[in-house]
Scaffold this motif. Structure first.
Motif, mmCIF file in Angstrom:
data_model
loop_
_atom_site.group_PDB
_atom_site.id
_atom_site.type_symbol
_atom_site.label_atom_id
_atom_site.label_comp_id
_atom_site.label_asym_id
_atom_site.label_seq_id
_atom_site.Cartn_x
_atom_site.Cartn_y
_atom_site.Cartn_z
ATOM 1 N N VAL A 197 0.814 -1.256 -0.150
ATOM 2 C CA VAL A 197 0.020 -0.192 -0.098
ATOM 3 C C VAL A 197 1.073 1.225 -0.035
ATOM 4 O O VAL A 197 1.714 1.422 0.955
ATOM 5 N N HIS A 198 0.885 1.854 -0.875
ATOM 6 C CA HIS A 198 1.790 3.000 -1.316
ATOM 7 C C HIS A 198 1.533 4.146 -0.617
ATOM 8 O O HIS A 198 0.029 4.477 -0.968
ATOM 9 N N PRO A 199 2.194 4.955 0.243
ATOM 10 C CA PRO A 199 1.736 6.004 0.864
ATOM 11 C C PRO A 199 1.480 7.386 0.261
ATOM 12 O O PRO A 199 1.074 8.387 0.511
ATOM 13 N N GLN A 200 1.975 7.467 -1.214
ATOM 14 C CA GLN A 200 2.103 8.563 -1.970
ATOM 15 C C GLN A 200 1.178 8.641 -3.258
ATOM 16 O O GLN A 200 0.424 9.518 -3.656
ATOM 17 N N THR A 201 1.051 7.316 -3.663
ATOM 18 C CA THR A 201 0.466 7.205 -5.090
ATOM 19 C C THR A 201 -1.335 7.351 -4.963
ATOM 20 O O THR A 201 -1.846 6.749 -3.977
ATOM 21 N N ALA A 202 -1.649 7.712 -6.072
ATOM 22 C CA ALA A 202 -3.334 7.775 -6.105
ATOM 23 C C ALA A 202 -3.908 6.270 -6.016
ATOM 24 O O ALA A 202 -3.101 5.424 -6.729
ATOM 25 N N GLN A 203 -4.881 5.951 -5.274
ATOM 26 C CA GLN A 203 -5.378 4.676 -5.485
ATOM 27 C C GLN A 203 -6.794 4.437 -5.804
ATOM 28 O O GLN A 203 -7.613 5.439 -6.318
ATOM 29 N N VAL A 204 -7.217 3.355 -5.929
ATOM 30 C CA VAL A 204 -8.920 3.142 -6.474
ATOM 31 C C VAL A 204 -9.819 3.269 -5.088
ATOM 32 O O VAL A 204 -9.402 2.774 -4.166
ATOM 33 N N PRO A 205 -10.456 4.144 -4.964
ATOM 34 C CA PRO A 205 -11.288 4.459 -3.805
ATOM 35 C C PRO A 205 -11.912 3.426 -3.173
ATOM 36 O O PRO A 205 -12.643 2.240 -3.816
ATOM 37 N N GLY A 206 -11.347 3.081 -1.772
ATOM 38 C CA GLY A 206 -12.040 1.929 -0.949
ATOM 39 C C GLY A 206 -11.166 0.852 -1.155
ATOM 40 O O GLY A 206 -11.520 -0.459 -0.304
ATOM 41 N N LEU A 207 -10.205 0.884 -2.038
ATOM 42 C CA LEU A 207 -9.241 -0.325 -2.110
ATOM 43 C C LEU A 207 -7.819 -0.115 -2.114
ATOM 44 O O LEU A 207 -7.208 -0.101 -2.862
ATOM 45 N N PRO A 208 -7.352 0.036 -0.784
ATOM 46 C CA PRO A 208 -6.071 0.410 -0.689
ATOM 47 C C PRO A 208 -5.036 -0.643 -1.311
ATOM 48 O O PRO A 208 -5.241 -1.952 -0.901
ATOM 49 N N GLY A 209 -4.097 -0.089 -1.881
ATOM 50 C CA GLY A 209 -3.255 -1.268 -2.378
ATOM 51 C C GLY A 209 -3.408 -1.495 -3.861
ATOM 52 O O GLY A 209 -2.407 -1.948 -4.634
ATOM 53 N N ILE A 210 -4.271 -0.848 -4.346
ATOM 54 C CA ILE A 210 -4.560 -0.814 -5.831
ATOM 55 C C ILE A 210 -4.163 0.550 -6.561
ATOM 56 O O ILE A 210 -4.968 1.609 -6.256
ATOM 57 N N THR A 211 -3.199 0.531 -7.199
ATOM 58 C CA THR A 211 -2.554 1.957 -7.549
ATOM 59 C C THR A 211 -3.007 2.256 -8.991
ATOM 60 O O THR A 211 -3.343 1.622 -9.796
ATOM 61 N N VAL A 212 -3.374 3.410 -9.050
ATOM 62 C CA VAL A 212 -4.021 3.881 -10.274
ATOM 63 C C VAL A 212 -2.641 4.276 -11.518
ATOM 64 O O VAL A 212 -1.989 5.155 -10.952
ATOM 65 N N ILE A 213 -2.824 3.783 -12.465
ATOM 66 C CA ILE A 213 -1.749 4.074 -13.508
ATOM 67 C C ILE A 213 -2.319 4.847 -14.522
ATOM 68 O O ILE A 213 -3.182 4.359 -15.303
#
Length: 445
Positions: A197-213
């Protein structure tokens, strides 16, 4: 924006942005200087330390502006997968939770945690996986395999184990025409290891650990990337830095237990372009002379984080990166093969050598990865309308880079899940890939 005394004094006297807290509201004049700096960094959205220079103006939480430009194919996948995007997309991390000081970042996941190497438990013949597939095709001799005729969301645990082994042997495995809800993607990652779970990158709402590319989003937020500059870092990463993922790299090498299997699913794909290239660390190692292999075996190197932080004891002394020491040549826990563990973006120096010696050797090793087309595979993501494409790769034994030739003219959006793996190790009794497979190994005179 560099943090210096002039910056602090200017903000103290002249901060007029209603979106920022005033200096006197934030700072306790009796607090330690490092605490005052931390308050300033967290409260002023113009300071980009906690964004590593990428789109510093991002506001925390779901982003309504991002939702306005979200491609329809991505929106359909997210909604059908049960993701609530009603308040915005993507989810931007709260600045208050992003490390400011390098010791804070270093402390994240700094202890050993249990790791199960799923590939080591798999049937070497992969009968369960292969029998369910329509076809299994190797794309090059050394790296890259495409599997057709099955859906990743329907895999059994036995098939997941066999897929892990296939990924670890072939470097990267591709699946077109997938219907893959984001949560299923994360569940797959959970099976293969601890999801980062990246502390800086944008994520999918409600699903930490899924980074948005999604480069289009970061361009909207101020990322300066264009046709001319997107590849500069491949010439000199120190001088030119990186404007995106177009630089040869391996993810999360600064972790105590770095990345293992990574899964990128693109749901919005340009008609032409937007490819990704991978290179094999097994094959790169076997490009080296036998004497050079002996020299490198057992050596260690310093690996650094992509993001930068402040030094708590010298907060005005410039930015620092997390640094960790790992073997330069690693042994894979599933295949038992040696691989070259370096990348131009985040390998700083070889332990025990002078800086000049280290730079000479590392630059040659980077070139071995980057300039040998026979150890690489280039993948075009195109799927049938209404479907996405997945690439699942071993982030230990490969490098990768994206190709930004579509220039954002057509949408490119995806989600990525990375599973962390073992503490890196080198077994002097392990063999190279060619040695283990009985392939010819040339000897220099």
């Amino acid at each position: 924006m560099a943090t210096n005394v002039a910056t602090i004094q200017t903000l103290k006297k002249d901060s007029k942005d209603e979106g920022d807290l005033k200096f006197d509201q934030v700072f306790d004049q009796n607090a330690p200087f490092s605490a005052q700096i931390e308050h300033l960094v967290r409260s002023d959205r113009h300071l980009s330390i906690t964004r590593a220079g990428k789109a510093p103006g991002l506001n925390p939480g779901p982003d309504p502006e991002g939702l306005k430009i979200l491609p329809e194919a991505a929106k359909k996948r997210l909604v059908e997968g049960g993701v609530d995007i009603s308040k915005g997309y993507p989810q931007v991390p709260d600045r208050a939770k992003i490390p400011v000081f390098v010791d804070e970042a270093y402390a994240i996941r700094n202890e050993d945690y249990p790791y199960i190497e799923r590939g080591a438990n798999a049937d070497p013949e992969k009968k369960s996986l292969f029998s369910a597939a329509k076809s299994v095709t190797n794309l090059t001799k050394h790296i890259g395999t495409e599997v057709t005729g099955l859906q990743l969301k329907d895999l059994t645990d036995k098939q997941k184990d066999e897929l892990a082994l296939l990924v670890e042997q072939r470097g990267v495995v591709f699946f077109r025409n997938q219907k893959l809800p984001p949560k299923v993607q994360r569940d797959l990652g959970d099976y293969w290891g601890q999801v980062e779970v990246h502390p800086q990158t944008a994520q999918v709402p409600g699903l930490p650990g899924i980074t948005v590319i999604w480069m289009d989003y970061f361009r909207q937020k101020g990322l300066d990337i264009n046709y001319k500059n997107n590849n500069f870092g491949n010439f000199d990463i120190v001088k030119f830095g990186s404007n995106g993922t177009q630089i040869w790299h391996t993810d999360l090498v600064h972790e105590h237990q770095p990345a293992g299997i990574t899964h990128l699913h693109l749901d919005s794909i340009p008609d032409v372009g937007g490819d990704t290239i991978w290179a094999s660390g097994y094959a790169a190692y076997d490009k080296l002379s036998e004497e050079f292999k002996k020299f490198l075996d057992g050596k260690k190197a310093v690996y650094v984080s992509a993001h930068s932080y402040l030094d708590r004891d010298d907060p005005l002394g410039g930015l620092k990166k997390v640094e960790r020491i790992h073997p330069l040549v690693r042994t894979h826990p599933a295949t038992g093969w040696k691989f070259l563990f370096v990348n131009r973006s985040m390998t700083k120096r070889i332990v025990g050598l002078t800086p000049v010696e280290s730079d000479l050797i590392l630059n040659y090793l980077f070139d071995v990865y980057e300039k040998n087309a026979d150890v690489q595979v280039r993948w075009n993501w195109k799927s049938d309308p209404g479907y996405g494409t997945s690439a699942i790769w071993d982030n230990r034994s490969t490098q990768h880079k994206s190709v930004w030739d579509h220039e954002g003219i057509e949408a490119r959006h995806g989600t990525r899940v990375t599973s962390l793996a073992e503490v890196p190790f080198f077994d002097p009794k392990s063999k190279s890939q060619r040695e283990a497979l009985g392939l010819p190994i040339s000897q220099e005179n």
